[in-house]
Every structure is written in structure tokens, then in C-alpha cells.
Design an enzyme around this catalytic site. Structure first.
Site, short mmCIF file in Angstrom:
data_model
loop_
_atom_site.label_atom_id
_atom_site.label_comp_id
_atom_site.label_asym_id
_atom_site.label_seq_id
_atom_site.Cartn_x
_atom_site.Cartn_y
_atom_site.Cartn_z
N ASP A 1 0.85 -1.20 0.00
CA ASP A 1 0.00 0.00 0.00
C ASP A 1 0.88 1.24 0.00
O ASP A 1 1.66 1.45 0.93
CB ASP A 1 -0.89 -0.05 1.26
CG ASP A 1 -1.97 1.02 1.24
OD1 ASP A 1 -2.14 1.68 0.20
OD2 ASP A 1 -2.63 1.17 2.28
N ASP B 1 -3.12 2.45 -5.89
CA ASP B 1 -1.96 2.47 -4.99
C ASP B 1 -1.87 1.28 -4.05
O ASP B 1 -1.18 1.33 -3.05
CB ASP B 1 -2.00 3.77 -4.16
CG ASP B 1 -2.98 3.66 -3.03
OD1 ASP B 1 -4.07 3.11 -3.24
OD2 ASP B 1 -2.64 4.11 -1.92
N GLU B 2 -2.55 0.22 -4.38
CA GLU B 2 -2.67 -0.86 -3.41
C GLU B 2 -2.87 -2.19 -4.14
O GLU B 2 -3.63 -2.24 -5.11
CB GLU B 2 -3.92 -0.52 -2.59
CG GLU B 2 -4.12 -1.18 -1.34
CD GLU B 2 -5.49 -0.83 -0.74
OE1 GLU B 2 -5.98 -1.68 -0.02
OE2 GLU B 2 -6.06 0.24 -1.02
#
Ligand SMILES: [Mg+2]
Length: 381
Positions: free
Chosen positions: A19, A114-115
Site C-alpha cells: 500500500d 496504490d494498493e
């Protein structure tokens, strides 16, 4: 580590959750050095009705967090630097990050820009440890993108995700199988995947506050109060999460839903909330370059009965006005007349299904879901 003892461990998966830290804000601080060390708030206009997409850790110290309205953020942090999202820059960096992840395994499931989850069970069969891969991934991300990421390593998605959150920012945390139950036990139930504010309240009424309380509750109690969700709560309370890492998950819908602390019983209030959520959905579709033909709404009543109603239009749509136009019809259909004009609802949701690309040059990152961090500025062109 040798592969001896594999008999006993072969069924245990090795899952990493990666993350990025304060992603949109971190990209802005990387690209604009004058923003470093400053409370940067990426999202909507604080003078309008937009919300915060992401904020820097400096802004978090003032109590600002994603999904709060930008005007609230402004009152908490008047010196905050408000920036409109640059989705292209975020997509480009996201693409770089996902390529790094994919160099370790093809089992990468992005959850948003983003993860992502990685299943490195196979990648660790030669004796490399999952924690070594996680550390290397973090180092490479920092070297190649100039941004930090946190990672969690465990034997399922639930725990890997909790682990990555534990030492944020720039953290690494491992929860081995033998520590899963003890790690979970003292956590507040709100930390669990799928447990929202209304469920937290309902669990509290049953005397259930921690995961240990949840573990000690009978399956019968949980199912009678929460239906199928109750079964899931029972499993995750025991550290059981068999959800696989799904690399090719294709986005089927973009939606938003909200559970209310106090049930809503006014149709006008319901429409206001639906339109607010539609604004987010619309911005989200725009950011992803998607449009859909089917609009659906979801309504959950105080007795937990849930209905979904959908309407298909002739052309794919994504603009706020187009989606909003069908909401009154759907809301009227979702609330059956026998519930009366003052029927109250505990949850509302709106989604677009039957998605198609609206841009010709979409790369793979554009296909990703953007669950948490979106650009909900309501000013879609
Ligand atoms: Mg993040």
C-alpha cells in the site's frame, strides 16, 4: 530455509499487501519539492462540495482524512494546501509500481491505483522468505518512483492488509500463522473487512466490541442478526479468509454506498445522499475512463432486508446529470409501498454496471478499481 517440512506448510499461503503511503499527496510532494513537509490536501475545492481524496501525513496531524468534505478539511487545517488531483500522473506512477510487483509473481491483484495483493506462495517455494520479497519490493518502489510504500505479510488477505496498515508509513509487518489469532483478538471490530459503522453499533448492542468478543459469539447469534454476513464475521474473527488473490479481476461496476448512523426516513434526504454518491461515482468513472449502461441502487432497511433495483439505458453514461436522471424512478421502485411513505433506510448505494471504456488508449492501470482514493471533485467536464 529448506523445503523440508513442506508437507505441513504447503497449504499455507504467503500473501503480501502493498500500500503506497498517502499516494496522491506523495506524488504531489515528489513532483513539487516546495510542497514537502507541508499539509497537502488532494481533492475537491474547499469552497465547493468536493471531498478529500488523499492528504499528506502533515495534514493528517490536523485530523484531516480522505472522504471528509474539503470544506471540513479547510476548517480543521486552514493553512492546508489544496490541490486538484492529477489523475494522469497518479496512473503513470501506479503503472510503474504494478510492474515492480508483477516482476515477483503474476498473482497480483490491484485494489486501486496504490494498493495490491500479491500471492507469493509459489515465489517462496525455493526458500526465499515472503518478508524478503516484501522488503525488496519496498526498496525498489522507493528507488524507482521516489515514493514509500508499506507492506504487510501474512497467510491471508485480511491479515496481510491489517499488517500493512500497522506500521504505516514506510512500514513492514509480518503476521505469521501462529500469531494470527492473538493479533486479531484485541482489535476493535471496526478494523475488520466488511464491518461498517452501523454493524459496529449493532455488534455493540450485542456486547461485541473486540474481535475476541466476535470469536466467542455463537454462529447462530451472528447469522440471526446479520444473515450471510454473520458467517463471514465468524470466519474472519477466527483468522479464516480463503479469498484468493485474483489477478485478472475485471471491473464490473463502479459504485458507492453509505450506511447511516441514524436511519433516514425522508425521501428528499435519501435523494440528496444518492446524488452526493453519484457525484463520486461519476468522477470515479471519469478517472477510470469508463461509462456504463446500467444504473442500480441498493437499499437496506432497518431489518437488514436489502433490495437492489436497476435500470438500463440505451447509451453508456458517466455524467452526473445522466445518472441522476434515473434515480427517482429507482428509489421509488426500491422502497415497496407496503413499507409506507415514512419507510426508513439504513444504507443506500448507487452503482454503474455494464462498463465500457470511453478512451481508446487505455492501459491496464485504467482497468483497476479505485476504491478509496478517487477524484471526487464533482467538476467532471
Ligand atoms: Mg494507500
Amino acid at each position: 530455509m529448506s523445503s523440508e517440512g513442506k508437507e505441513t506448510t504447503s497449504s499455507i499461503r504467503k500473501i503480501i499487501h502493498v500500500d503506497m503511503d498517502a499516494f496522491f499527496a506523495a506524488v504531489e510532494q515528489r513532483d513539487h519539492p516546495e510542497l514537502r513537509g507541508q499539509p497537502v490536501i488532494v481533492g475537491g475545492d474547499p469552497a465547493g462540495r468536493g471531498v478529500v481524496a488523499t492528504c499528506s501525513y502533515e495534514a493528517r496531524r490536523f485530523g484531516v482524512h480522505s472522504a471528509m468534505t474539503a470544506s471540513r478539511a479547510k476548517s480543521l487545517c486552514p493553512q492546508g494546501i489544496f490541490i486538484r488531483p492529477r489523475m494522469d500522473a497518479y496512473r503513470q506512477t501506479s503503472h510503474q509500481v504494478m510492474e515492480i510487483l508483477q516482476s515477483y509473481t503474476s498473482l497480483v491483484e490491484p485494489l486501486s491505483l496504490d494498493e495490491a495483493f500479491l500471492d507469493v506462495t509459489e515465489a517462496t517455494s525455493n526458500g526465499v522468505l515472503a518478508v524478503q520479497i516484501a522488503q525488496e519490493v519496498r526498496t525498489r518502489i522507493e528507488r524507482e518512483t521516489g515514493l514509500t510504500a508499506s507492506a504487510g505479510v501474512s497467510y491471508n488477505k485480511l491479515l496481510a492488509k491489517l499488517a500493512s496498515d500497522w506500521r504505516k508509513p514506510d512500514g513492514l509487518m509480518v503476521i505469521p500463522p501462529e500469531r494470527g489469532l492473538s493479533f486479531l483478538a484485541p482489535l476493535h471490530v471496526s478494523k475488520l473487512h466488511g464491518v461498517g459503522p452501523a454493524t459496529v453499533d449493532k455488534l455493540a448492542q450485542l456486547g461485541i466490541h473486540t474481535v475476541l468478543d466476535l470469536r466467542n459469539a455463537s454462529q447462530q447469534t451472528l447469522v440471526s442478526h446479520f444473515g450471510k454476513l454473520g458467517l463471514w464475521f465468524g470466519e474472519i474473527a477466527n483468522g479464516i479468509d480463503l479469498r484468493p488473490v485474483q489477478p485478472n479481476r475485471v471491473r464490473k461496476s463502479v459504485g458507492c454506498e453509505r450506511t447511516f448512523q441514524t436511519d433516514l426516513n425522508d425521501r428528499q434526504d435519501m435523494m440528496t445522499v444518492l446524488i452526493e454518491m453519484t457525484e463520486r461515482v461519476s468522477s470515479h468513472l471519469y478517472a477510470l475512463g469508463l461509462a456504463g449502461r446500467t444504473v442500480s441502487i441498493k437499499v437496506r432497511f432497518p431489518d437488514f432486508k436489502t433490495v437492489t433495483r436497476a435500470l438500463t439505458v440505451s447509451e453508456p453514461i458517466w455524467r452526473l446529470e445522466a445518472i441522476s436522471a434515473v434515480l427517482p424512478t429507482l428509489l421509488a421502485r426500491a422502497i415497496p409501498s407496503e413499507r409506507g411513505v415514512h419507510a426508513s433506510v439504513r444504507l443506500l448505494g448507487v452503482a454503474l454496471n455494464g462498463l465500457v471504456n470511453t478512451e481508446a488508449n487505455l492501459d491496464t492501470v485504467d482497468q483497476l478499481s479505485l476504491l478509496d482514493e478517487i477524484a471526487p471533485n464533482g467538476e467532471t467536464p
